[in-house]
Design an enzyme around this catalytic site. Structure first.
Site, PDB file in Angstrom:
ATOM      1  N   SER A   1       0.865  -1.174   0.000  1.00  0.00           N
ATOM      2  CA  SER A   1       0.000   0.000   0.000  1.00  0.00           C
ATOM      3  C   SER A   1       0.910   1.235   0.000  1.00  0.00           C
ATOM      4  CB  SER A   1      -0.868  -0.020   1.270  1.00  0.00           C
ATOM      5  OG  SER A   1      -1.726   1.089   1.295  1.00  0.00           O
TER       6      SER A   1
ATOM      7  N   LYS B   1       0.887   1.935  -7.001  1.00  0.00           N
ATOM      8  CA  LYS B   1       0.143   1.113  -7.966  1.00  0.00           C
ATOM      9  C   LYS B   1      -0.971   1.890  -8.647  1.00  0.00           C
ATOM     10  CE  LYS B   1      -1.192  -1.967  -4.921  1.00  0.00           C
ATOM     11  NZ  LYS B   1      -0.594  -1.379  -3.717  1.00  0.00           N
ATOM     12  N   SER B   2      -1.848   2.499  -7.869  1.00  0.00           N
ATOM     13  CA  SER B   2      -3.024   3.162  -8.448  1.00  0.00           C
ATOM     14  C   SER B   2      -2.620   4.370  -9.287  1.00  0.00           C
ATOM     15  CB  SER B   2      -3.992   3.592  -7.345  1.00  0.00           C
ATOM     16  OG  SER B   2      -4.355   2.473  -6.570  1.00  0.00           O
TER      17      SER B   2
ATOM     18  N   SER C   1      -2.029  -7.804  -3.650  1.00  0.00           N
ATOM     19  CA  SER C   1      -1.814  -9.217  -4.012  1.00  0.00           C
ATOM     20  C   SER C   1      -0.515  -9.755  -3.408  1.00  0.00           C
ATOM     21  CB  SER C   1      -1.847  -9.414  -5.530  1.00  0.00           C
ATOM     22  OG  SER C   1      -1.035  -8.485  -6.219  1.00  0.00           O
TER      23      SER C   1
END
Ligand code: ADX
Length: 197
Positions: free
Chosen positions: A34, A38-39, A106
């Site tokens: 987190s 990624k986003s 993941s």
């Protein structure tokens, strides 16, 4: 007028759907802690592909967990189920001819490999966002690390739940070192190398 005409259904295949979009279906899988970027990368990557005329779709943990997977928590078992469902959805989207960008922590190798094996060879592109925990925790964009350290959130990846580093990712990006533009270029290069775009 002959009303007894046979209805010949033309079966439309995956390759026909993909060919219409002038692309090869693929699943770009962004994995990492987190706060590892990624986003953000997914958003920029999808924008770049879309601008070049490709048909794309983004799947993101924070979104999927409000709908398709809202019954799941962050236990090892439910994280596995989260990834299994996302893999099935991505499988259908690739069948529809799309280039899918998935951003999920993941954390477990087994589930990432399970998704890879659901697809055809070369369709799964694993991108590891490798920013160190200390950097992700310093960024703490949602304040979740602070809450996890305070014991307010359990099973938090990197703090109280493991993250298994990919053994042979296709692309490695450390957002604490590389710029966003550079990161997008790296992934696009890999897609071109595979004749996906
Ligand atoms: S995964 O492990 O099952 O792949 P997923 O990517 O769907 O995770 O969701 C991660 C997001 O959920 C994080 O970005 C964060 O905002 C939120 N979250 C809430 N609780 C946790 C937790 N215990 N561990 C990790 N992320 C959490």
């Amino acid at each position: 007028v002959n009303h007894n005409l046979m209805h010949h259904s033309v079966s439309v295949t995956k390759s026909m759907r993909a060919a219409r979009g002038k692309q090869r279906p693929a699943l770009i899988w962004l994995t990492g802690l987190s706060g590892s970027g990624k986003s953000t990368l997914a958003g920029r990557l999808e924008a770049a592909l879309f601008q070049q005329g490709f048909h794309t779709y983004g799947l993101d943990g924070d979104n999927v967990r409000q709908g398709l997977c809202k019954d799941l928590d962050f236990s090892e078992r439910d994280r596995a189920e989260n990834i299994r469902r996302v893999g099935e959805v991505a499988f259908l989207m690739l069948d529809a001819g799309l280039i899918v960008i998935a951003s999920f922590i993941s954390p477990f190798r087994r589930e990432r490999e399970m998704v890879r094996e659901m697809l055809e060879p070369g369709e799964f592109v694993e991108v590891y966002l490798s920013a160190p925990l200390a950097v992700c925790e310093e960024r703490d964009p949602k304040g979740l690390y602070q809450r996890a350290r305070a014991g307010e959130i359990g099973n938090f990846t990197g703090i109280s739940s493991p993250y298994e580093v990919p053994e042979a990712p296709d692309v490695i990006i450390d957002s604490s070192v590389q710029s966003l533009d550079e990161s997008v270029t790296r992934v696009l290069d890999e897609l071109r190398r595979r004749n996906i775009v």
